[in-house]
Design a protein around this motif. Structure first.
Motif, PDB file in Angstrom:
ATOM      1  N   ASN A  98     -17.999   1.699 -63.412  1.00  0.00           N
ATOM      2  CA  ASN A  98     -18.204   3.039 -62.884  1.00  0.00           C
ATOM      3  C   ASN A  98     -17.889   3.114 -61.395  1.00  0.00           C
ATOM      4  O   ASN A  98     -18.278   4.063 -60.716  1.00  0.00           O
ATOM      5  CB  ASN A  98     -19.651   3.484 -63.128  1.00  0.00           C
ATOM      6  CG  ASN A  98     -20.659   2.499 -62.542  1.00  0.00           C
ATOM      7  OD1 ASN A  98     -20.279   1.463 -61.986  1.00  0.00           O
ATOM      8  ND2 ASN A  98     -21.937   2.817 -62.682  1.00  0.00           N
ATOM      9  N   ASN A  99     -17.184   2.098 -60.877  1.00  0.00           N
ATOM     10  CA  ASN A  99     -16.785   2.138 -59.470  1.00  0.00           C
ATOM     11  C   ASN A  99     -15.373   1.561 -59.334  1.00  0.00           C
ATOM     12  O   ASN A  99     -14.860   0.880 -60.231  1.00  0.00           O
ATOM     13  CB  ASN A  99     -17.774   1.363 -58.587  1.00  0.00           C
ATOM     14  CG  ASN A  99     -17.915  -0.088 -59.001  1.00  0.00           C
ATOM     15  OD1 ASN A  99     -16.998  -0.890 -58.817  1.00  0.00           O
ATOM     16  ND2 ASN A  99     -19.063  -0.442 -59.589  1.00  0.00           N
ATOM     17  N   SER A 100     -14.757   1.846 -58.206  1.00  0.00           N
ATOM     18  CA  SER A 100     -13.350   1.464 -58.001  1.00  0.00           C
ATOM     19  C   SER A 100     -13.164  -0.042 -57.959  1.00  0.00           C
ATOM     20  O   SER A 100     -12.125  -0.554 -58.383  1.00  0.00           O
ATOM     21  CB  SER A 100     -12.835   2.093 -56.696  1.00  0.00           C
ATOM     22  OG  SER A 100     -13.622   1.675 -55.587  1.00  0.00           O
ATOM     23  N   HIS A 101     -14.163  -0.784 -57.461  1.00  0.00           N
ATOM     24  CA  HIS A 101     -14.022  -2.236 -57.370  1.00  0.00           C
ATOM     25  C   HIS A 101     -13.896  -2.864 -58.754  1.00  0.00           C
ATOM     26  O   HIS A 101     -13.021  -3.710 -58.990  1.00  0.00           O
ATOM     27  CB  HIS A 101     -15.223  -2.832 -56.629  1.00  0.00           C
ATOM     28  CG  HIS A 101     -15.177  -4.320 -56.524  1.00  0.00           C
ATOM     29  ND1 HIS A 101     -14.256  -4.980 -55.730  1.00  0.00           N
ATOM     30  CD2 HIS A 101     -15.921  -5.292 -57.124  1.00  0.00           C
ATOM     31  CE1 HIS A 101     -14.437  -6.284 -55.834  1.00  0.00           C
ATOM     32  NE2 HIS A 101     -15.439  -6.500 -56.673  1.00  0.00           N
ATOM     33  N   GLN A 102     -14.739  -2.461 -59.675  1.00  0.00           N
ATOM     34  CA  GLN A 102     -14.685  -3.032 -61.017  1.00  0.00           C
ATOM     35  C   GLN A 102     -13.437  -2.587 -61.765  1.00  0.00           C
ATOM     36  O   GLN A 102     -12.817  -3.393 -62.473  1.00  0.00           O
ATOM     37  CB  GLN A 102     -15.944  -2.629 -61.793  1.00  0.00           C
ATOM     38  CG  GLN A 102     -17.211  -3.288 -61.277  1.00  0.00           C
ATOM     39  CD  GLN A 102     -18.434  -2.887 -62.068  1.00  0.00           C
ATOM     40  OE1 GLN A 102     -18.416  -1.918 -62.826  1.00  0.00           O
ATOM     41  NE2 GLN A 102     -19.520  -3.620 -61.902  1.00  0.00           N
ATOM     42  N   GLY A 148      -4.936  -6.829 -54.650  1.00  0.00           N
ATOM     43  CA  GLY A 148      -5.964  -7.833 -54.419  1.00  0.00           C
ATOM     44  C   GLY A 148      -6.604  -7.705 -53.052  1.00  0.00           C
ATOM     45  O   GLY A 148      -7.825  -7.826 -52.901  1.00  0.00           O
ATOM     46  N   ILE A 149      -5.783  -7.442 -52.036  1.00  0.00           N
ATOM     47  CA  ILE A 149      -6.320  -7.263 -50.683  1.00  0.00           C
ATOM     48  C   ILE A 149      -7.231  -6.041 -50.629  1.00  0.00           C
ATOM     49  O   ILE A 149      -8.326  -6.077 -50.052  1.00  0.00           O
ATOM     50  CB  ILE A 149      -5.162  -7.132 -49.676  1.00  0.00           C
ATOM     51  CG1 ILE A 149      -4.445  -8.480 -49.545  1.00  0.00           C
ATOM     52  CG2 ILE A 149      -5.671  -6.670 -48.317  1.00  0.00           C
ATOM     53  CD1 ILE A 149      -3.165  -8.416 -48.741  1.00  0.00           C
ATOM     54  N   ILE A 150      -6.794  -4.947 -51.247  1.00  0.00           N
ATOM     55  CA  ILE A 150      -7.620  -3.736 -51.281  1.00  0.00           C
ATOM     56  C   ILE A 150      -8.939  -3.998 -51.995  1.00  0.00           C
ATOM     57  O   ILE A 150     -10.020  -3.583 -51.545  1.00  0.00           O
ATOM     58  CB  ILE A 150      -6.851  -2.594 -51.965  1.00  0.00           C
ATOM     59  CG1 ILE A 150      -5.662  -2.167 -51.100  1.00  0.00           C
ATOM     60  CG2 ILE A 150      -7.769  -1.393 -52.218  1.00  0.00           C
ATOM     61  CD1 ILE A 150      -4.738  -1.179 -51.774  1.00  0.00           C
ATOM     62  N   ASN A 151      -8.872  -4.744 -53.104  1.00  0.00           N
ATOM     63  CA  ASN A 151     -10.087  -4.981 -53.874  1.00  0.00           C
ATOM     64  C   ASN A 151     -11.049  -5.926 -53.172  1.00  0.00           C
ATOM     65  O   ASN A 151     -12.257  -5.885 -53.425  1.00  0.00           O
ATOM     66  CB  ASN A 151      -9.740  -5.527 -55.263  1.00  0.00           C
ATOM     67  CG  ASN A 151     -10.724  -5.063 -56.309  1.00  0.00           C
ATOM     68  OD1 ASN A 151     -11.214  -3.933 -56.246  1.00  0.00           O
ATOM     69  ND2 ASN A 151     -11.028  -5.904 -57.277  1.00  0.00           N
ATOM     70  N   ILE A 152     -10.544  -6.779 -52.309  1.00  0.00           N
ATOM     71  CA  ILE A 152     -11.439  -7.621 -51.518  1.00  0.00           C
ATOM     72  C   ILE A 152     -12.250  -6.762 -50.558  1.00  0.00           C
ATOM     73  O   ILE A 152     -13.460  -6.964 -50.381  1.00  0.00           O
ATOM     74  CB  ILE A 152     -10.641  -8.701 -50.777  1.00  0.00           C
ATOM     75  CG1 ILE A 152     -10.130  -9.749 -51.772  1.00  0.00           C
ATOM     76  CG2 ILE A 152     -11.513  -9.382 -49.712  1.00  0.00           C
ATOM     77  CD1 ILE A 152      -9.209 -10.777 -51.166  1.00  0.00           C
ATOM     78  N   TYR A 153     -11.601  -5.758 -49.973  1.00  0.00           N
ATOM     79  CA  TYR A 153     -12.331  -4.849 -49.087  1.00  0.00           C
ATOM     80  C   TYR A 153     -13.374  -4.040 -49.865  1.00  0.00           C
ATOM     81  O   TYR A 153     -14.502  -3.850 -49.392  1.00  0.00           O
ATOM     82  CB  TYR A 153     -11.364  -3.909 -48.378  1.00  0.00           C
ATOM     83  CG  TYR A 153     -10.665  -4.532 -47.198  1.00  0.00           C
ATOM     84  CD1 TYR A 153     -11.373  -4.849 -46.033  1.00  0.00           C
ATOM     85  CD2 TYR A 153      -9.308  -4.806 -47.228  1.00  0.00           C
ATOM     86  CE1 TYR A 153     -10.740  -5.426 -44.943  1.00  0.00           C
ATOM     87  CE2 TYR A 153      -8.665  -5.382 -46.131  1.00  0.00           C
ATOM     88  CZ  TYR A 153      -9.381  -5.684 -45.001  1.00  0.00           C
ATOM     89  OH  TYR A 153      -8.758  -6.257 -43.919  1.00  0.00           O
ATOM     90  N   THR A 154     -13.016  -3.554 -51.055  1.00  0.00           N
ATOM     91  CA  THR A 154     -13.993  -2.825 -51.860  1.00  0.00           C
ATOM     92  C   THR A 154     -15.122  -3.755 -52.316  1.00  0.00           C
ATOM     93  O   THR A 154     -16.265  -3.326 -52.455  1.00  0.00           O
ATOM     94  CB  THR A 154     -13.324  -2.183 -53.087  1.00  0.00           C
ATOM     95  OG1 THR A 154     -12.769  -3.196 -53.933  1.00  0.00           O
ATOM     96  CG2 THR A 154     -12.221  -1.222 -52.670  1.00  0.00           C
TER      97      THR A 154
END
Length: 239
Positions: A98-102, A148-154
């Motif tokens: 239910n969130n952008s990271h997952q 991957g870089i974006i998801n590390i920040y999230t």
């Protein structure tokens, strides 16, 4: 203001209750983050930089083979670490997506394994489908790296929300690392051009990469009179 789930808890107490995690859960979240950083934030970008270095080498040389095998080894380790992080997230965490990271993480898990399969089924250079394979492999690798870089920040943002701990230091360090890798990536494109800027034109000797000097010669161009009034452009060009 009373909480709709449990009227005994007001909003502040309810939020504090949600954010309280056991030491074991905090440790699991930290290990998960380290695994994904090592994979998507370090090994994969380094592997890309290494394979780009092989483009300046003679095809079939030993250096090309070394760069290729280094690239393959780093990417395989990256896939293994991503897989370990995925298994940990499935077993240890609440995956409601239910969130952008997952959601982005799930898409990256699938894309990384597709990329690994594409890499294993690499056609030979003389095959017609090699160009299409190269485009797909390059494009998919670029998308995975950026995602991957974006998801590390999230993920760092999710860590702050779940643990109520500061991640400022980790954010600064990761930003510095990404900036340095991006600098090296751009430098690879301009390195050969920058080396050629050492060549001095004019009346001074020209310094080339082999450290040999080309004797200076006059640059003044002498035009000889033409037998007719109309100038011969090709004649002047080769004089």
């Amino acid at each position: 203001m009373k909480n709709p789930i449990n009227p005994a808890l007001d909003t502040t107490a309810f939020r504090s209750h949600l954010l309280q995690l056991s030491p074991q859960m905090i440790s699991d979240v930290t290990v998960h983050g380290v695994l994904l950083w090592a994979s998507l934030g370090f090994l994969m970008p380094i592997g890309i930089l290494i394979i780009r270095m092989s483009s300046r080498e003679e095809a079939g040389s030993m250096r090309v083979k070394v760069f290729f095998y280094l690239h393959a080894i780093l990417q395989m380790f990256s896939v293994l670490l991503v897989t370990a992080g995925a298994i940990m997230s499935i077993k240890k965490f609440d995956n409601a997506f239910n969130n952008s990271h997952q959601r982005l993480g799930l898409a990256l898990y699938g894309a990384i394994w597709v990329q690994a399969l594409v890499g294993f089924f690499r056609p030979k250079r003389e095959r017609k489908e090699r160009s299409l394979w190269y485009f797909v492999h390059w494009m998919l690798g670029t998308v995975i790296s950026l995602g991957g870089i974006i998801n590390i920040y999230t993920g760092l943002n999710a860590y702050i929300k779940k643990t109520s701990r500061s991640a400022t230091l980790w954010t600064i360090l990761f930003t510095a690392e990404v900036s340095f890798i991006a600098f090296l990536y751009l430098l690879q494109d301009k390195w050969e051009y920058m080396q050629k800027q050492g060549v001095t034109l004019g009346n001074l000797p020209i310094t080339v990469l082999s450290n040999q000097e080309i004797p200076e010669r006059p640059i003044q161009k002498v035009l000889f009179p033409q037998p007719c009034g109309k100038l011969n452009a090709l004649g002047n060009l080769f004089d």
